[in-house]
Write an enzyme that holds these catalytic residues in place. Structure first.
Site, short mmCIF file in Angstrom:
data_model
loop_
_atom_site.label_atom_id
_atom_site.label_comp_id
_atom_site.label_asym_id
_atom_site.label_seq_id
_atom_site.Cartn_x
_atom_site.Cartn_y
_atom_site.Cartn_z
N LEU A 298 0.80 -1.23 0.00
CA LEU A 298 0.00 0.00 0.00
C LEU A 298 0.83 1.28 0.00
CD1 LEU A 298 -2.77 -1.07 2.54
CD2 LEU A 298 -2.67 -1.42 0.07
N HIS B 153 -3.71 4.35 -1.86
CA HIS B 153 -4.63 3.41 -1.20
C HIS B 153 -5.18 4.02 0.10
CE1 HIS B 153 -1.87 0.42 -3.33
NE2 HIS B 153 -3.05 0.08 -3.79
P1 AMP Z 1 -4.25 -1.96 -6.53
O1 AMP Z 1 -3.71 -2.35 -5.20
O2 AMP Z 1 -3.22 -1.40 -7.45
O3 AMP Z 1 -5.11 -3.02 -7.15
O4 AMP Z 1 -5.23 -0.73 -6.26
C1 AMP Z 1 -6.28 -0.81 -5.32
C2 AMP Z 1 -7.13 0.43 -5.45
O5 AMP Z 1 -6.33 1.58 -5.22
C3 AMP Z 1 -7.74 0.61 -6.85
O6 AMP Z 1 -9.07 1.09 -6.72
C4 AMP Z 1 -6.83 1.63 -7.47
O7 AMP Z 1 -7.46 2.39 -8.48
C5 AMP Z 1 -6.49 2.51 -6.28
N1 AMP Z 1 -5.25 3.25 -6.50
C6 AMP Z 1 -4.07 2.78 -6.97
N2 AMP Z 1 -3.17 3.77 -7.10
C7 AMP Z 1 -3.79 4.91 -6.71
C8 AMP Z 1 -3.40 6.29 -6.62
N3 AMP Z 1 -2.18 6.69 -6.96
N4 AMP Z 1 -4.31 7.19 -6.17
C9 AMP Z 1 -5.57 6.78 -5.82
N5 AMP Z 1 -5.99 5.51 -5.88
C10 AMP Z 1 -5.13 4.58 -6.32
#
Ligand code: AMP
Length: 281
Positions: free
Chosen positions: A33, A37
């Site tokens: 994270l 996140h």
């Molecule tokens: P992931 O762990 O990459 O599958 O992401 C989990 C959630 O976090 C998803 O809804 C992503 O779109 C969101 N997320 C990932 N990177 C970012 C970021 N830089 N800013 C905001 N939300 C993010």
């Protein structure tokens, strides 16, 4: 903060919360994270009484040639961060519980998944929608929060929720960026110094696009040409997969850029495939 690893345990906890009349917010993640996140967790906390954060590196959304095996993991660090952001329950299911050996039921959103990311990653969204549907069924959240960082994913999941009638409030939270503008991503850790330095080219391209549109340009072709040049000059070895201008919720290509247009792009930088997007006005 509570950690739950079994599906039965999570179902029982959700039932108990529902009986108590507590609203459940869900933030699905693949762990490792970062601030992006954590912003989602804080957003969920505003909208629900109890926030469940799931951590599951979902094999079904990786193609065989992708980085499933080396995807970064840091359970202890994640726990600490979730707690500090106000998460209440961490759900960490085992791969075999989500996908038992005889697993054979998938959720597919038909049209939206063929566009943009779907062209280079044809099986990706089927994995995403299947696991998110399964998380919804287990956790039964009232609210789910996703990041705009994964724009097409948010669009596809919203479609799935509508089509299958999930009674869940759907929130898309803005992208959190590093100081130089690079969108935060667990995959940024793959970069060496030069790669990290050059990875900002996606943001520079989007920023250029926004400036052009503010200056009155509304032709996607002109903006795309300039964005490509910005990427080349900041990262000579970059391979642009796509630069697209689409209507927000339909992913339909636009002929003129307006307030409902999202510019999204995917670029391979030093062998790491990055995505980013921005509304241009
Ligand atoms: P992931 O762990 O990459 O599958 O992401 C989990 C959630 O976090 C998803 O809804 C992503 O779109 C969101 N997320 C990932 N990177 C970012 C970021 N830089 N800013 C905001 N939300 C993010």
């Amino acid at each position: 903060m509570q950690t739950i690893r079994s599906i039965k345990g999570m179902q029982a906890a959700s039932r108990k919360l529902a009986r108590q009349g507590k609203g459940i917010g869900l933030v699905p993640t693949m762990g490792y994270l970062h601030e992006g996140h954590l912003a989602l967790i804080r957003r969920a906390k505003k909208a629900a009484d109890v926030v469940v954060v799931s951590i599951f590196v979902n094999p079904a959304q990786f193609a065989p040639n992708e980085d499933f095996k080396r995807y970064p993991r840091d359970e202890k660090g994640d726990m600490r961060k979730i707690k500090s952001a106000g998460g209440d329950i961490v759900f960490i299911p085992r791969t075999n519980d989500i996908y038992p050996d005889d697993f054979q039921t998938y959720v597919t959103v038909e049209k939206l998944t063929k566009k943009l990311e779907g062209k280079s990653r044809p099986t990706h969204f089927r994995g995403v929608t299947t696991v998110v549907a399964k998380l919804f069924n287990i956790i039964r959240p009232d609210v789910a929060v996703f990041g705009m960082k994964d724009y097409q994913q948010a669009v596809v999941l919203r479609q799935m929720m509508r089509d299958l009638g999930y009674p869940i409030k759907f929130i898309v939270a803005p992208t959190v960026r590093e100081k130089d503008g690079l969108a935060m991503s667990s995959r940024n850790r793959y970069f060496d110094d030069i790669g990290r330095w050059e990875a900002v080219c996606l943001y520079y391209a989007l920023r250029t696009a926004r400036e052009m549109v503010k200056g009155g340009v509304d032709d996607p072709k002109l903006v795309k040409r300039e964005m490509t040049a910005v990427i080349r000059s900041n990262c000579p070895s970059a391979q642009v997969d796509y630069i697209a201008f689409t209507e927000f919720w339909t992913l339909t290509s636009v002929r003129k850029i307006d307030r409902n247009t999202v510019c999204s792009l995917a670029v391979r930088v030093h062998d790491v495939r990055l995505i980013d997007n921005m509304r241009l006005c």
